[in-house]
Enzyme design. Sequence first.
Site, PDB file in Angstrom:
ATOM      1  N   CYS A 204       9.609  49.715 -21.617  1.00  0.00           N
ATOM      2  CA  CYS A 204       9.558  51.129 -21.999  1.00  0.00           C
ATOM      3  C   CYS A 204      10.376  51.448 -23.247  1.00  0.00           C
ATOM      4  CB  CYS A 204      10.035  51.998 -20.831  1.00  0.00           C
ATOM      5  SG  CYS A 204       9.003  51.864 -19.351  1.00  0.00           S
ATOM      6  N   CYS A 227      16.178  58.878 -18.255  1.00  0.00           N
ATOM      7  CA  CYS A 227      15.816  58.000 -17.146  1.00  0.00           C
ATOM      8  C   CYS A 227      15.972  58.691 -15.803  1.00  0.00           C
ATOM      9  CB  CYS A 227      16.669  56.728 -17.175  1.00  0.00           C
ATOM     10  SG  CYS A 227      18.436  57.029 -16.938  1.00  0.00           S
TER      11      CYS A 227
END
Length: 243
Positions: A204, A227
């Site tokens: 990612c 996150c």
Amino acid sequence: MLDDTLDSRAARLNDRYRHHAATEVLRRAVSDPDLGRVTLVSSFGAESVVLLHMVSVVAPGLPVLFIDTQMLFPETLDYQQEVAAKLGLTNIQVIRATEAEVARHDPDGTLHKFDANACCDFRKTVPLERVLSGYDAWITGRKRFQNSDRAALEFFEPEPPSRLRINPLAHWRSEDVQEYMAENNLPRHPLVARGYPSIGCAPCTSPVKPGEDPRAGRWRGQDKTECGIHFIGGKIVRGKVPA
């Protein structure tokens, strides 16, 4: 009688340390009775070495929590070992999801492709919360300049129901970070030179082009900028805790 709510403690600490430099905020915070048991959470990412160096100077035995999502770049794992050895950090604790959690939530390692939030949650947020439950406050490397969601960041912020967060570098500029690293001859994460100014999990994180926001390579193309470990009640904290 002293108001001892979480909000009042954060306000009191911000007032107490408002004019202190980052190193002094950190030095005093690790022993301030208004904070209690303190730990540092570090990704060992692009700028993590600044706080890690400060900790090595003022409190080398402070617990340092390193979240191994088991999807990190190999370079990050190597860098973690290098920095720990160079700085003489004596209490690094590696935390991760259990084998049972991985088998239940992401047995084939593809969860990030269709639900990045769920992947971050079980690989980062849940394991971190398990360990942080034993602390009263934790130190982060977040800074105001990193994105608009952090523009009002203070040194201390409440994290309900009972924890505080400490952001010693909240007011630093990008130039301050680079100057500190150069002045103290600190090792750089090898991926920074390859176009990764912000480094997370390998699947990612992508390189950033000149002129892009430093965090543009995190979850590129998705409506996601954090996150989840810096959320409160499902919302990004921008200053005071959302009602």
